[in-house]
Design a protein around this motif. Structure first.
Motif, PDB file in Angstrom:
ATOM      1  N   ALA A  90       0.744  -1.064   0.214  1.00 50.96           N
ATOM      2  CA  ALA A  90       0.107  -0.067   0.075  1.00 50.96           C
ATOM      3  C   ALA A  90       0.837   1.360   0.005  1.00 50.96           C
ATOM      4  O   ALA A  90       1.156   1.716   1.017  1.00 50.96           O
ATOM      5  N   ILE A  91       1.167   1.772  -1.149  1.00 45.58           N
ATOM      6  CA  ILE A  91       1.944   3.122  -1.272  1.00 45.58           C
ATOM      7  C   ILE A  91       1.029   4.317  -0.924  1.00 45.58           C
ATOM      8  O   ILE A  91      -0.156   4.280  -1.711  1.00 45.58           O
ATOM      9  N   SER A  92       1.464   5.092  -0.091  1.00 42.69           N
ATOM     10  CA  SER A  92       0.695   6.207   0.099  1.00 42.69           C
ATOM     11  C   SER A  92       0.494   7.209  -0.904  1.00 42.69           C
ATOM     12  O   SER A  92       1.078   7.251  -1.924  1.00 42.69           O
ATOM     13  N   GLN A  93      -0.707   8.057  -0.915  1.00 42.71           N
ATOM     14  CA  GLN A  93      -1.117   8.983  -2.097  1.00 42.71           C
ATOM     15  C   GLN A  93      -0.074  10.037  -1.867  1.00 42.71           C
ATOM     16  O   GLN A  93       0.319  10.537  -2.935  1.00 42.71           O
ATOM     17  N   ALA A  94       0.517  10.325  -0.643  1.00 39.64           N
ATOM     18  CA  ALA A  94       1.649  11.370  -0.822  1.00 39.64           C
ATOM     19  C   ALA A  94       2.825  10.829  -1.430  1.00 39.64           C
ATOM     20  O   ALA A  94       3.288  11.751  -2.117  1.00 39.64           O
ATOM     21  N   GLU A  95       3.214   9.649  -1.268  1.00 39.77           N
ATOM     22  CA  GLU A  95       4.277   9.203  -2.128  1.00 39.77           C
ATOM     23  C   GLU A  95       4.140   8.974  -3.650  1.00 39.77           C
ATOM     24  O   GLU A  95       5.014   9.427  -4.579  1.00 39.77           O
TER      25      GLU A  95
ATOM     26  N   HIS B 131       3.296 -16.449  -1.708  1.00 41.22           N
ATOM     27  CA  HIS B 131       3.018 -17.803  -1.591  1.00 41.22           C
ATOM     28  C   HIS B 131       1.730 -18.296  -2.147  1.00 41.22           C
ATOM     29  O   HIS B 131       0.710 -18.120  -1.350  1.00 41.22           O
ATOM     30  N   VAL B 132       1.618 -18.805  -3.218  1.00 40.09           N
ATOM     31  CA  VAL B 132       0.295 -19.150  -3.834  1.00 40.09           C
ATOM     32  C   VAL B 132      -0.063 -20.524  -3.841  1.00 40.09           C
ATOM     33  O   VAL B 132       0.853 -21.292  -4.862  1.00 40.09           O
ATOM     34  N   PRO B 133      -0.789 -21.103  -3.217  1.00 42.01           N
ATOM     35  CA  PRO B 133      -1.172 -22.493  -3.100  1.00 42.01           C
ATOM     36  C   PRO B 133      -1.579 -23.012  -4.644  1.00 42.01           C
ATOM     37  O   PRO B 133      -2.237 -22.335  -5.495  1.00 42.01           O
ATOM     38  N   GLY B 134      -1.032 -24.388  -5.162  1.00 41.86           N
ATOM     39  CA  GLY B 134      -1.237 -24.735  -6.329  1.00 41.86           C
ATOM     40  C   GLY B 134      -2.809 -25.580  -6.133  1.00 41.86           C
ATOM     41  O   GLY B 134      -3.149 -26.120  -5.016  1.00 41.86           O
TER      42      GLY B 134
ATOM     43  N   ALA C  89      -3.091  -5.777  -8.614  1.00 42.39           N
ATOM     44  CA  ALA C  89      -2.592  -7.081  -9.343  1.00 42.39           C
ATOM     45  C   ALA C  89      -1.535  -7.902  -8.395  1.00 42.39           C
ATOM     46  O   ALA C  89      -1.889  -9.041  -8.431  1.00 42.39           O
ATOM     47  N   LEU C  90      -0.778  -7.128  -7.868  1.00 41.50           N
ATOM     48  CA  LEU C  90       0.186  -7.929  -6.999  1.00 41.50           C
ATOM     49  C   LEU C  90      -0.566  -8.413  -5.739  1.00 41.50           C
ATOM     50  O   LEU C  90      -0.411  -9.513  -5.338  1.00 41.50           O
ATOM     51  N   ASN C  91      -1.306  -7.556  -5.113  1.00 42.56           N
ATOM     52  CA  ASN C  91      -2.072  -7.784  -3.906  1.00 42.56           C
ATOM     53  C   ASN C  91      -3.443  -8.820  -4.138  1.00 42.56           C
ATOM     54  O   ASN C  91      -3.756  -9.381  -3.075  1.00 42.56           O
ATOM     55  N   ALA C  92      -3.670  -9.292  -5.397  1.00 39.43           N
ATOM     56  CA  ALA C  92      -4.572 -10.445  -5.574  1.00 39.43           C
ATOM     57  C   ALA C  92      -4.072 -11.480  -5.250  1.00 39.43           C
ATOM     58  O   ALA C  92      -4.781 -12.646  -5.120  1.00 39.43           O
TER      59      ALA C  92
END
Length: 383
Positions: A11-16, A86-89, A66-69
């Protein structure tokens, strides 16, 4: 007691985000050296176009989502906050797979290939094995970085990731796949822990010349040596500065997003199989997401350290030693270097797959995710 991972959400801040846009709006662009575009580095006209799009058109929140999915975690390991997916198969008995990126890459390279590996039945391969994918941000890279933390060589990264698999996740047997530095790190793990690595798959071969080429080189090895000589002459400037003065370069790139974009985009231009524009081979938004991740984390200097460690220490695999685990290799026509199989076989003694593509470059998971996933399935099935 084993370290305890905690769930992670980026979660990149809006300020960044606003600070980045302000810096991009104030970019001072260099003049254009007479001659062909890209002949002397990043084309200033392309850089101006890229920076404008980064400032006004690029949607970081979409890439972040997309990453956080995918499930992500962090764990304090060997003195750093180690980040990993760590994405379960799905399906019966998915195979654990340690998936390793390189430089200037990140786990964002794997967003397209992850569903292909974890759920092959949903992607046209109902009888193929599935994988539970563990994809770490390499120690010192992007989300596995905190200011002033220690730096990691390839051998040290391999040791930390072997601990992640065994001590944190409790995985005694797994496959490993890697390109670029990920190929070095994966090879180190396979060398140090052959009892744990079921198979090693690479899309880049980390070979030292005096270990891989015979005293009387074959015609194929002569071609490889010529390509290596050209690479050393024309394409290793980045290695020299990153391997000798990483702090100086980091001072520039951590302060200038346009400079960071120029430094990284030049590698995407040279190392991908494009027809003159990077976007012929790699989606612009995905490349900018990668650049943005380096920007927001401030990790570019730490990511240089494997080059320094390599320049000032021994080769990661000791001279004369062999890697004996089953191995597969996918060679792309625009890969940085393309050693012949005879050279690879002097180090990797159990080559099960050796496939050559007609199109593709250094970033296999970005440029050819379907083919890379298929090769991993074939290698796993052959075991």
């Amino acid at each position: 007691m084993s370290p305890e991972p905690t769930p992670f959400t980026l979660a990149i801040s809006q300020a960044e985000l606003e600070d980045l846009r302000d810096r991009l709006a104030r970019t001072r662009f260099p003049d254009r050296t007479p001659g062909d575009a890209w002949a002397y580095g990043t084309d200033p006209d392309y850089l101006r176009e890229l920076v404008t799009y980064w400032r006004d058109g690029f949607d970081w929140r979409r890439e972040e989502a997309a990453l956080n999915a995918f499930p992500q975690f962090r764990v304090e390991l060997d003195g750093i906050p180690l980040h990993y997916l760590h994405v379960p198969g799905k399906g019966p008995e998915p195979i654990p797979l340690l998936l390793l990126h390189g430089w200037p890459g990140s786990v964002l390279e794997f967003l397209d290939i992850l569903p292909l590996l974890t759920d092959p039945a949903a992607h046209g391969a109902p009888d193929a094995p599935s994988f539970t994918v563990i994809a770490p941000s390499l120690p010192g890279f992007t989300l596995s970085f905190a200011p002033d933390q220690k730096r990691f060589s390839c051998e040290e990264m391999a040791a930390t990731l072997a601990r992640l698999m065994a001590d944190v996740l409790g995985l005694d047997r797994y496959m490993v796949q890697g390109g670029d530095w990920g190929a070095f790190v994966g090879s180190c793990i396979a060398y140090s822990h052959p009892d744990r690595v079921r198979a090693l798959h690479l899309n880049f071969l980390p070979l030292r010349r005096d270990a891989a080429v015979a005293d009387a080189p074959s015609p194929e090895e002569e071609i490889y040596l010529a390509e290596l000589a050209e690479f050393l002459k024309e394409e290793t400037g980045y290695q020299v500065i990153q391997g000798t003065r990483p702090q100086t370069l980091a001072s520039a790139l951590v302060d200038s997003p346009a400079g960071l974009a120029a430094w990284i985009a030049e590698k995407f231009h040279v190392w991908t199989d494009n027809d003159g524009r990077i976007e012929d081979a790699v989606d612009r938004d995905r490349m900018l997401a990668d650049i943005s991740l380096y920007w927001f984390t401030g990790a570019i200097g730490s990511s240089f350290w494997p080059y320094y460690a390599r320049s000032h220490g021994p080769w990661p695999i000791p001279l004369g030693e062999k890697i004996t685990v089953p191995m597969g290799y996918l060679q792309s026509p625009r890969e940085i270097l393309r050693p012949p199989r005879s050279a690879a076989a002097r180090v990797y003694t159990d080559i099960r797959r050796w496939e050559t593509l007609e199109k593709g470059g250094h970033f296999a998971a970005l440029e050819n995710p379907d083919t890379l996933a298929a090769e991993l399935r074939v290698l796993a099935s052959s075991l």
